[in-house]
Write a protein that holds these residues in place. Sequence first.
Motif, mmCIF file in Angstrom:
data_model
loop_
_atom_site.group_PDB
_atom_site.id
_atom_site.type_symbol
_atom_site.label_atom_id
_atom_site.label_comp_id
_atom_site.label_asym_id
_atom_site.label_seq_id
_atom_site.Cartn_x
_atom_site.Cartn_y
_atom_site.Cartn_z
ATOM 1 N N GLU A 183 59.539 62.621 44.962
ATOM 2 C CA GLU A 183 58.335 62.783 44.144
ATOM 3 C C GLU A 183 58.503 62.164 42.754
ATOM 4 N N GLN A 184 59.750 61.992 42.309
ATOM 5 C CA GLN A 184 59.995 61.443 40.989
ATOM 6 C C GLN A 184 59.859 59.922 41.015
ATOM 7 N N ALA A 185 59.555 59.374 39.859
ATOM 8 C CA ALA A 185 59.482 57.913 39.739
ATOM 9 C C ALA A 185 60.870 57.323 39.983
ATOM 10 N N PRO A 186 60.944 56.149 40.625
ATOM 11 C CA PRO A 186 62.247 55.522 40.820
ATOM 12 C C PRO A 186 62.943 55.322 39.470
ATOM 13 N N PRO A 187 64.245 55.553 39.426
ATOM 14 C CA PRO A 187 64.962 55.557 38.157
ATOM 15 C C PRO A 187 65.310 54.179 37.592
ATOM 16 N N VAL A 188 65.213 53.142 38.408
ATOM 17 C CA VAL A 188 65.587 51.793 37.967
ATOM 18 C C VAL A 188 64.363 50.902 38.102
ATOM 19 N N ARG A 189 64.168 50.040 37.112
ATOM 20 C CA ARG A 189 63.014 49.144 37.128
ATOM 21 C C ARG A 189 63.468 47.743 36.720
ATOM 22 N N LEU A 190 63.027 46.737 37.486
ATOM 23 C CA LEU A 190 63.308 45.337 37.194
ATOM 24 C C LEU A 190 62.084 44.713 36.560
ATOM 25 N N HIS A 191 62.276 44.047 35.429
ATOM 26 C CA HIS A 191 61.207 43.334 34.740
ATOM 27 C C HIS A 191 61.574 41.852 34.682
ATOM 28 N N LEU A 192 60.632 40.995 35.014
ATOM 29 C CA LEU A 192 60.786 39.549 34.859
ATOM 30 C C LEU A 192 59.688 39.091 33.916
ATOM 31 N N MET A 193 60.082 38.401 32.846
ATOM 32 C CA MET A 193 59.120 37.923 31.857
ATOM 33 C C MET A 193 59.372 36.446 31.604
ATOM 34 N N ARG A 194 58.290 35.692 31.610
ATOM 35 C CA ARG A 194 58.413 34.248 31.437
ATOM 36 C C ARG A 194 57.626 33.799 30.222
ATOM 37 N N TRP A 195 58.295 33.026 29.405
ATOM 38 C CA TRP A 195 57.645 32.288 28.337
ATOM 39 C C TRP A 195 57.640 30.832 28.791
ATOM 40 N N THR A 196 57.121 29.934 28.024
ATOM 41 C CA THR A 196 57.035 28.539 28.442
ATOM 42 C C THR A 196 58.388 27.981 28.868
ATOM 43 N N GLU A 197 59.414 28.193 28.058
ATOM 44 C CA GLU A 197 60.725 27.619 28.356
ATOM 45 C C GLU A 197 61.824 28.674 28.439
ATOM 46 N N ARG A 198 61.452 29.919 28.694
ATOM 47 C CA ARG A 198 62.430 30.995 28.790
ATOM 48 C C ARG A 198 62.033 31.979 29.886
ATOM 49 N N LEU A 199 63.035 32.544 30.528
ATOM 50 C CA LEU A 199 62.838 33.607 31.503
ATOM 51 C C LEU A 199 63.781 34.735 31.121
ATOM 52 N N VAL A 200 63.279 35.946 31.096
ATOM 53 C CA VAL A 200 64.106 37.119 30.824
ATOM 54 C C VAL A 200 64.035 38.047 32.029
ATOM 55 N N CYS A 201 65.212 38.453 32.497
ATOM 56 C CA CYS A 201 65.335 39.467 33.538
ATOM 57 C C CYS A 201 65.868 40.708 32.842
ATOM 58 N N ALA A 202 65.178 41.811 32.968
ATOM 59 C CA ALA A 202 65.593 43.044 32.310
ATOM 60 C C ALA A 202 65.599 44.173 33.332
ATOM 61 N N VAL A 203 66.655 44.973 33.316
ATOM 62 C CA VAL A 203 66.763 46.112 34.224
ATOM 63 C C VAL A 203 66.857 47.374 33.380
ATOM 64 N N ARG A 204 65.921 48.268 33.612
ATOM 65 C CA ARG A 204 65.862 49.541 32.896
ATOM 66 C C ARG A 204 66.483 50.625 33.768
ATOM 67 N N ASP A 205 67.330 51.463 33.160
ATOM 68 C CA ASP A 205 67.935 52.573 33.896
ATOM 69 C C ASP A 205 67.996 53.808 33.004
ATOM 70 N N PRO A 206 68.270 54.972 33.569
ATOM 71 C CA PRO A 206 68.200 56.214 32.796
ATOM 72 C C PRO A 206 69.442 56.539 31.957
ATOM 73 N N SER A 207 70.484 55.729 32.013
ATOM 74 C CA SER A 207 71.713 56.028 31.282
ATOM 75 C C SER A 207 71.653 55.525 29.841
ATOM 76 N N HIS A 208 72.296 56.262 28.953
ATOM 77 C CA HIS A 208 72.418 55.826 27.567
ATOM 78 C C HIS A 208 73.753 55.128 27.322
ATOM 79 N N ASP A 209 74.621 55.076 28.333
ATOM 80 C CA ASP A 209 75.942 54.475 28.172
ATOM 81 C C ASP A 209 75.830 52.961 28.107
ATOM 82 N N SER A 210 76.632 52.366 27.229
ATOM 83 C CA SER A 210 76.613 50.911 27.113
ATOM 84 C C SER A 210 77.275 50.283 28.332
ATOM 85 N N PRO A 211 76.803 49.104 28.737
ATOM 86 C CA PRO A 211 77.469 48.399 29.831
ATOM 87 C C PRO A 211 78.861 47.970 29.366
#
Length: 158
Positions: A80-108
Amino acid sequence: MLEPLRQGLPPLDPAAVSSAASCALPARLEAVREARVFTRKTLDQWSIGERFDDVCLVVSELVTNALRHALPAGAPRNPEQAPPVRLHLMRWTERLVCAVRDPSHDSPVACDSEDFAAESGRGLFLVDSFSDGWGWHPLAGTLHGKVVWALFRLPPTS
């Protein structure tokens, strides 16, 4: 949310992003495959499928890290809960960013680049090697956790 990405990027107001897509990923390792399929479909729609191999490798590593290290071990999964991980893809004219959101506050944590005998820990080294830059930052406001992102430069469009 992506304040650290401002360096070297166009303004981050919504009108400046030429394309954006995101998908929620369930807390199971099969989600890595789902992230690759979503990435392939999105890059093909944006006519930048030629970058798929590098982007797919990075997306796979970021999602795998989120699933392995950012979710509480043994925590019961409530469908019933929202999935904890989310993938975002964002494109600018000459750039692409892949971002992954997760529930942890720990640094990679990146492993020592010379420790290739280790069974795990090479993911962020691969992210660093195949992208044009990466980073992370904690989320603020009502969102909890962090975002780990990777930047790809795209060839200029003619």
